[in-house]
Design a protein around this motif. Structure first.
Motif, PDB file in Angstrom:
ATOM      1  N   ASN A   1       0.802  -1.223   0.000  1.00 24.21           N
ATOM      2  CA  ASN A   1       0.000   0.000   0.000  1.00 24.21           C
ATOM      3  C   ASN A   1       0.836   1.276   0.000  1.00 24.21           C
ATOM      4  O   ASN A   1       0.301   2.372   0.211  1.00 24.21           O
ATOM      5  N   GLY A   2       2.144   1.137  -0.239  1.00 23.80           N
ATOM      6  CA  GLY A   2       3.016   2.299  -0.334  1.00 23.80           C
ATOM      7  C   GLY A   2       3.152   3.073   0.967  1.00 23.80           C
ATOM      8  O   GLY A   2       3.371   4.286   0.961  1.00 23.80           O
ATOM      9  N   LEU A   3       3.063   2.373   2.095  1.00 31.21           N
ATOM     10  CA  LEU A   3       3.099   3.031   3.399  1.00 31.21           C
ATOM     11  C   LEU A   3       4.462   2.973   4.069  1.00 31.21           C
ATOM     12  O   LEU A   3       4.699   3.673   5.056  1.00 31.21           O
ATOM     13  N   THR A   4       5.346   2.138   3.562  1.00 29.32           N
ATOM     14  CA  THR A   4       6.650   1.943   4.188  1.00 29.32           C
ATOM     15  C   THR A   4       7.418   3.256   4.278  1.00 29.32           C
ATOM     16  O   THR A   4       7.563   3.983   3.293  1.00 29.32           O
ATOM     17  N   GLY A   5       7.874   3.580   5.499  1.00 24.31           N
ATOM     18  CA  GLY A   5       8.656   4.783   5.706  1.00 24.31           C
ATOM     19  C   GLY A   5       7.853   6.057   5.820  1.00 24.31           C
ATOM     20  O   GLY A   5       8.428   7.143   5.933  1.00 24.31           O
ATOM     21  N   THR A   6       6.533   5.948   5.841  1.00 31.52           N
ATOM     22  CA  THR A   6       5.674   7.133   5.963  1.00 31.52           C
ATOM     23  C   THR A   6       5.054   7.196   7.354  1.00 31.52           C
ATOM     24  O   THR A   6       5.135   6.246   8.143  1.00 31.52           O
ATOM     25  N   ASP A   7       4.396   8.303   7.648  1.00 32.28           N
ATOM     26  CA  ASP A   7       3.703   8.457   8.925  1.00 32.28           C
ATOM     27  C   ASP A   7       2.518   7.513   9.052  1.00 32.28           C
ATOM     28  O   ASP A   7       2.012   7.291  10.149  1.00 32.28           O
ATOM     29  N   HIS A   8       2.075   6.963   7.927  1.00 33.68           N
ATOM     30  CA  HIS A   8       0.908   6.078   7.939  1.00 33.68           C
ATOM     31  C   HIS A   8       1.281   4.604   8.002  1.00 33.68           C
ATOM     32  O   HIS A   8       0.419   3.731   7.939  1.00 33.68           O
ATOM     33  N   GLU A   9       2.572   4.318   8.108  1.00 35.74           N
ATOM     34  CA  GLU A   9       3.035   2.925   8.187  1.00 35.74           C
ATOM     35  C   GLU A   9       2.439   2.250   9.422  1.00 35.74           C
ATOM     36  O   GLU A   9       2.479   2.798  10.521  1.00 35.74           O
ATOM     37  N   PHE A  10       1.884   1.059   9.239  1.00 37.69           N
ATOM     38  CA  PHE A  10       1.293   0.323  10.353  1.00 37.69           C
ATOM     39  C   PHE A  10       2.388  -0.443  11.087  1.00 37.69           C
ATOM     40  O   PHE A  10       3.167  -1.164  10.485  1.00 37.69           O
ATOM     41  N   LYS A  11       2.432  -0.290  12.401  1.00 38.75           N
ATOM     42  CA  LYS A  11       3.515  -0.854  13.204  1.00 38.75           C
ATOM     43  C   LYS A  11       2.995  -1.969  14.115  1.00 38.75           C
ATOM     44  O   LYS A  11       1.861  -1.925  14.596  1.00 38.75           O
ATOM     45  N   VAL A  12       3.859  -2.934  14.366  1.00 41.33           N
ATOM     46  CA  VAL A  12       3.555  -4.049  15.268  1.00 41.33           C
ATOM     47  C   VAL A  12       4.664  -4.151  16.298  1.00 41.33           C
ATOM     48  O   VAL A  12       5.845  -4.214  15.941  1.00 41.33           O
ATOM     49  N   PHE A  13       4.289  -4.177  17.579  1.00 45.74           N
ATOM     50  CA  PHE A  13       5.245  -4.262  18.675  1.00 45.74           C
ATOM     51  C   PHE A  13       5.002  -5.522  19.497  1.00 45.74           C
ATOM     52  O   PHE A  13       3.887  -6.017  19.594  1.00 45.74           O
ATOM     53  N   PHE A  14       6.080  -5.992  20.104  1.00 49.60           N
ATOM     54  CA  PHE A  14       6.026  -7.205  20.919  1.00 49.60           C
ATOM     55  C   PHE A  14       5.726  -6.872  22.375  1.00 49.60           C
ATOM     56  O   PHE A  14       6.290  -5.945  22.952  1.00 49.60           O
ATOM     57  N   GLY A  15       4.813  -7.626  22.955  1.00 49.60           N
ATOM     58  CA  GLY A  15       4.508  -7.501  24.370  1.00 49.60           C
ATOM     59  C   GLY A  15       4.250  -8.867  24.972  1.00 49.60           C
ATOM     60  O   GLY A  15       4.247  -9.892  24.271  1.00 49.60           O
ATOM     61  N   ILE A  16       4.043  -8.893  26.261  1.00 51.84           N
ATOM     62  CA  ILE A  16       3.830 -10.138  27.010  1.00 51.84           C
ATOM     63  C   ILE A  16       2.735  -9.878  28.035  1.00 51.84           C
ATOM     64  O   ILE A  16       2.645  -8.787  28.591  1.00 51.84           O
ATOM     65  N   GLU A  17       1.901 -10.876  28.276  1.00 50.35           N
ATOM     66  CA  GLU A  17       1.002 -10.818  29.432  1.00 50.35           C
ATOM     67  C   GLU A  17       1.324 -12.006  30.344  1.00 50.35           C
ATOM     68  O   GLU A  17       1.129 -13.160  29.954  1.00 50.35           O
ATOM     69  N   GLN A  18       1.824 -11.707  31.525  1.00 56.22           N
ATOM     70  CA  GLN A  18       2.167 -12.750  32.489  1.00 56.22           C
ATOM     71  C   GLN A  18       1.173 -12.707  33.651  1.00 56.22           C
ATOM     72  O   GLN A  18       0.639 -11.633  33.989  1.00 56.22           O
ATOM     73  N   THR A  19       0.948 -13.856  34.251  1.00 59.71           N
ATOM     74  CA  THR A  19      -0.062 -14.001  35.292  1.00 59.71           C
ATOM     75  C   THR A  19       0.543 -14.575  36.565  1.00 59.71           C
ATOM     76  O   THR A  19       1.336 -15.519  36.515  1.00 59.71           O
ATOM     77  N   PHE A  20       0.152 -13.987  37.700  1.00 61.65           N
ATOM     78  CA  PHE A  20       0.527 -14.486  39.022  1.00 61.65           C
ATOM     79  C   PHE A  20      -0.720 -14.566  39.890  1.00 61.65           C
ATOM     80  O   PHE A  20      -1.316 -13.538  40.217  1.00 61.65           O
ATOM     81  N   ASP A  21      -1.137 -15.771  40.238  1.00 61.53           N
ATOM     82  CA  ASP A  21      -2.264 -15.947  41.155  1.00 61.53           C
ATOM     83  C   ASP A  21      -3.492 -15.162  40.713  1.00 61.53           C
ATOM     84  O   ASP A  21      -4.202 -14.555  41.521  1.00 61.53           O
TER      85      ASP A  21
END
Length: 215
Positions: A92-112
């Protein structure tokens, strides 16, 4: 329902989904990582944080076997989302633009029954730190803090039949999720009051498990 992180940089607004589960990484997930990209882009989002359930929670990764293989499975939802985003941006010609869709890594950890969203770590960090599976909450906070990451308590006042008790740890979190799309309004209101009392930074996430809920 999808009021996520909003912030202003150079007079532009960026909107991210901060709490998302895939079917590859979370046993309760119903949509694969790649399925989320185009719908969230069309809904006006700048990107997503994939926060699948880690080994203390409802993970889709195996609980036994070689550590590296378990981490590979755990991260597969994030990697599918990232690969799709790269392809989507290029097509979609978005690479390197302000409209580029980004994906970040996260984690959900559980305690009790308490859930924590972790931002700022990556797959290589997990490869190198198998002790992350068994350390307790305070140790996890110290670990994330040393790495310059964030540990956010997710939906801290959620009451469900699988949650035995509510615990808060104001000395061992960086912030609080005060809006969660799966919570009752009163549960979100309590989280907001808690965050205000301790002057915590706050986040907001849908806790989405199924792409059909994107509006």
């Amino acid at each position: 329902l999808f009021l996520q992180i909003l912030y202003n940089i150079n007079m532009s607004i960026y909107k991210y989904e901060t709490h998302l589960h895939t079917s590859q990484g979370s046993a309760c997930g119903r949509s694969s990582g790649d399925e989320y990209i185009e719908p969230f882009f069309k809904a006006g989002y700048t990107g997503i944080f994939v926060t699948d359930h880690f080994f203390g929670g409802n993970t889709a990764a195996p609980h036994t076997g070689r550590w590296k293989n378990r981490i590979d499975v755990y991260c597969s939802g994030y990697e599918a989302a990232l690969a799709k985003a790269v392809q989507f941006n290029k097509e979609n010609g978005l690479t390197g633009t302000d409209h580029e869709f980004k994906v970040f890594f996260g984690i959900e950890q559980t305690f009790d029954g308490d859930d924590y969203l972790i931002y700022g770590l990556d797959k290589n960090f997990l490869y190198d730190h198998p002790e992350i599976e068994t350390i307790r909450h305070t140790e996890l906070f110290d670990m994330v803090n040393r790495e310059g990451g964030l540990l956010i308590q997710a939906h801290p006042f959620r009451l469900r039949n699988y949650i035995q008790a509510i615990h808060v740890h104001p000395r061992d979190v960086h912030g609080v999720e005060i809006y969660n799309g799966g919570n009752k309004p009163t549960e979100n209101e309590l989280a907001e009051l808690y965050a205000k009392q301790y002057e915590f930074p706050v986040t907001s996430g849908s806790d989405i498990h199924n792409v059909d809920f994107i509006q």
